[in-house]
Enzyme design. Structure first.
Site, mmCIF file in Angstrom:
data_model
loop_
_atom_site.group_PDB
_atom_site.id
_atom_site.type_symbol
_atom_site.label_atom_id
_atom_site.label_comp_id
_atom_site.label_asym_id
_atom_site.label_seq_id
_atom_site.Cartn_x
_atom_site.Cartn_y
_atom_site.Cartn_z
ATOM 1 N N CYS A 1 -2.265 -0.539 7.594
ATOM 2 C CA CYS A 1 -1.528 0.722 7.480
ATOM 3 C C CYS A 1 -1.592 1.520 8.775
ATOM 4 O O CYS A 1 -0.595 2.125 9.178
ATOM 5 C CB CYS A 1 -2.057 1.524 6.304
ATOM 6 S SG CYS A 1 -1.694 0.741 4.710
ATOM 7 N N CYS B 1 -6.196 1.629 6.062
ATOM 8 C CA CYS B 1 -6.780 0.376 6.534
ATOM 9 C C CYS B 1 -6.119 -0.003 7.866
ATOM 10 O O CYS B 1 -5.204 0.671 8.340
ATOM 11 C CB CYS B 1 -6.571 -0.723 5.493
ATOM 12 S SG CYS B 1 -4.833 -1.218 5.287
ATOM 13 N N GLU C 1 0.953 3.846 1.837
ATOM 14 C CA GLU C 1 1.428 4.242 3.160
ATOM 15 C C GLU C 1 2.609 3.385 3.608
ATOM 16 O O GLU C 1 3.604 3.890 4.130
ATOM 17 C CB GLU C 1 0.324 4.099 4.217
ATOM 18 C CG GLU C 1 -0.930 4.890 3.936
ATOM 19 C CD GLU C 1 -2.009 4.057 3.247
ATOM 20 O OE1 GLU C 1 -1.750 3.464 2.177
ATOM 21 O OE2 GLU C 1 -3.132 4.014 3.776
ATOM 22 N N HIS D 1 0.857 -1.184 0.000
ATOM 23 C CA HIS D 1 0.000 0.000 0.000
ATOM 24 C C HIS D 1 0.894 1.234 0.000
ATOM 25 O O HIS D 1 2.037 1.193 0.476
ATOM 26 C CB HIS D 1 -0.890 0.015 1.241
ATOM 27 C CG HIS D 1 -1.954 -1.029 1.236
ATOM 28 N ND1 HIS D 1 -3.023 -0.993 2.095
ATOM 29 C CD2 HIS D 1 -2.118 -2.146 0.490
ATOM 30 C CE1 HIS D 1 -3.801 -2.028 1.880
ATOM 31 N NE2 HIS D 1 -3.275 -2.750 0.908
#
Length: 160
Positions: free
Chosen positions: A97, A94, A66, A64
């Site tokens: 993260c 999420c 992040e 992801h």
């Protein structure tokens, strides 16, 4: 837009979120879910990392935006804790993260679009408010949310 203490003025927030949106647009062009993230040094406003989702490209469900941004800054600074940094991301983080953000000791998180399904910051779990989360983080939400949301809506509309 909700703003808490510890953040720069709204004009700077919008500038940095626009930088994250540019990363999301790169992801979009590469057929990745269009989420972009940047990490900024709190005191100076220096951008330390610019990343976008690369789960397909890297065959990695943890890639992801992040996570990739956190990894890059940790490597640059030679430390797994990146205090005095702010994260700007186009979509509400999420659970995975949010946990990484906490472990990295990021001070402030600013996100654009809300994620009613997987968002773990304000939409669902409220990760940073849980008793098990010992690192408290300032949250600012809804910065350029329409632009962030539109990218995601268009991306998924094209794929249906």
């Amino acid at each position: 837009m909700k703003t808490q203490s510890g953040f720069l003025e709204p004009e700077k927030q919008m500038y940095f979120m626009q930088q994250a949106i540019e990363q999301a647009k790169i992801a979009y062009k590469k057929d990745e879910v269009p989420v972009g993230a940047i990490i900024v040094k709190s005191e100076t406003g220096e951008i330390l990392s610019r990343q976008y989702n690369r789960t397909i490209e890297l065959s990695d469900p943890t890639a992801h935006a992040e996570i990739l941004a956190i990894r890059e800054v940790c490597k640059k600074l030679g430390n797994y804790r990146i205090n005095n940094c702010d994260l700007y991301v186009t979509l509400e983080p999420c659970t995975m993260c949010a946990s990484a953000i906490s472990w990295a000791r990021i001070n402030n998180v600013c996100f654009g679009a809300y994620d009613k399904k997987f968002g773990a910051v304000v939409s669902n779990l409220k990760f940073f408010e849980q008793s098990f989360c010992n690192h408290k983080i300032n949250i600012s939400s809804g910065i350029l949310k329409d632009e962030c949301s539109e990218l995601l809506k268009n991306f998924f509309k094209e794929r249906r």
